[in-house]
Design an enzyme around this catalytic site. Sequence first.
Site, mmCIF file in Angstrom:
data_model
loop_
_atom_site.group_PDB
_atom_site.id
_atom_site.type_symbol
_atom_site.label_atom_id
_atom_site.label_comp_id
_atom_site.label_asym_id
_atom_site.label_seq_id
_atom_site.Cartn_x
_atom_site.Cartn_y
_atom_site.Cartn_z
ATOM 1 N N GLY A 112 -14.831 29.704 58.173
ATOM 2 C CA GLY A 112 -14.444 28.334 58.493
ATOM 3 C C GLY A 112 -13.829 28.267 59.869
ATOM 4 O O GLY A 112 -13.845 29.242 60.624
ATOM 5 N N LYS A 167 -8.436 37.381 54.978
ATOM 6 C CA LYS A 167 -8.714 36.317 55.944
ATOM 7 C C LYS A 167 -8.277 36.764 57.336
ATOM 8 O O LYS A 167 -7.093 36.979 57.607
ATOM 9 C CB LYS A 167 -7.990 35.031 55.549
ATOM 10 C CG LYS A 167 -8.328 33.886 56.466
ATOM 11 C CD LYS A 167 -8.141 32.550 55.794
ATOM 12 C CE LYS A 167 -8.806 31.457 56.599
ATOM 13 N NZ LYS A 167 -8.758 30.169 55.964
ATOM 14 N N GLY A 199 -11.100 30.981 60.426
ATOM 15 C CA GLY A 199 -11.406 32.408 60.451
ATOM 16 C C GLY A 199 -12.427 32.826 59.413
ATOM 17 O O GLY A 199 -12.916 32.014 58.631
ATOM 18 N N ASP A 201 -5.996 19.989 54.127
ATOM 19 C CA ASP A 201 -7.442 20.233 54.062
ATOM 20 C C ASP A 201 -7.886 20.439 52.606
ATOM 21 O O ASP A 201 -8.530 21.429 52.280
ATOM 22 C CB ASP A 201 -7.820 21.438 54.919
ATOM 23 C CG ASP A 201 -9.336 21.542 55.162
ATOM 24 O OD1 ASP A 201 -10.051 20.529 54.972
ATOM 25 O OD2 ASP A 201 -9.809 22.632 55.528
ATOM 26 N N ILE A 257 -17.433 36.736 52.789
ATOM 27 C CA ILE A 257 -17.651 35.835 51.645
ATOM 28 C C ILE A 257 -17.364 34.381 52.005
ATOM 29 O O ILE A 257 -17.567 33.474 51.200
ATOM 30 C CB ILE A 257 -16.795 36.242 50.426
ATOM 31 C CG1 ILE A 257 -15.311 36.359 50.814
ATOM 32 C CG2 ILE A 257 -17.306 37.541 49.808
ATOM 33 C CD1 ILE A 257 -14.373 36.560 49.635
ATOM 34 N N GLY A 258 -16.901 34.153 53.221
ATOM 35 C CA GLY A 258 -16.633 32.785 53.645
ATOM 36 C C GLY A 258 -16.295 32.732 55.113
ATOM 37 O O GLY A 258 -15.905 33.737 55.713
#
Length: 301
Positions: A28, A50, A31, A144, A25-26
């Site tokens: 970066g 994650k 990870g 971030d 689902i993501g």
Amino acid sequence: LTGSKTISLEDVKSATNDFSNERVIGSGASGKIYKGELTLFKNSIPVAVKRLHRADSYGEGAFLKEVVKLSSYAHENIITLRGFCEERNEKIILLDYAINKSLDMHLSNSSLTWGLRLKISIGAAKGLNHIHSFEEDQKTVHGDIKSGNILLDHDWKAAISDFIVSKSQGTLGYLDPQYSLIGATKESDVYSFGVVLFELLSGRLAIEKVEKYSHPTLREIIDGGDEVKEKKVVFLAWLAARCFEEKKQRALIIDDIKEKTDLRSVDIVSEVAYKCLQKDQEKRPTMALVIQELEKAFSIH
């Protein structure tokens, strides 16, 4: 289940269908994130899993130390840590799953009313302020802040994610111009939060292609900027600052918001967002002051 609970790698694999690409689902720099279903006490709960890159970059005991630190930052506007896995050179954290995903996916959504935008901004500001005012470590910063790291539950409550364990170096478009000189500070977090506020005001991402801007006033400012001509993209922080300098800041605001909202509320938010972007770090407000202004805007919206 507390944040320092150990989850076995076998259970993590079971929760994510063995890290199936269909569950991603993501992704970066730090990870990949998978949607998982974790079975606890015969109940299945959705979690965001994650799986960190550079798992071997942590020294002996360092990952556990980071996890324990993260779990100590419990706050309703910081994503809840459900557990972790440190096994077979894997470093994995399990977090609450945010059903409405991240803010960046909703910025241009017209159903995200001004009231909801204010609610989200106040929640995220409170989460960041909690990080900045943590008594046990006065130096703690996020590093971030961006709309992609502000997660939203079913009721649009905001929770800050990607904190501590990610070891992020910040994200282009949200980075304080001073970042390369002095690194991540509370003031650089405030700068990034100012960019997020302008995203909420304008319905635009921190960096977008020039052709996505059609508003005549904004085009005039963009076409007069040497930075844009060379790169063919617009940095929202740059555009917001130009708009303020030329007293044309309302050109940035989503039309629907201007038509349906008390503009005094909008002006309060755009003013505090602009203060967050000041080049001189000492002139930027604290997150506590940002919250005060956002709550003032909410009270009259």
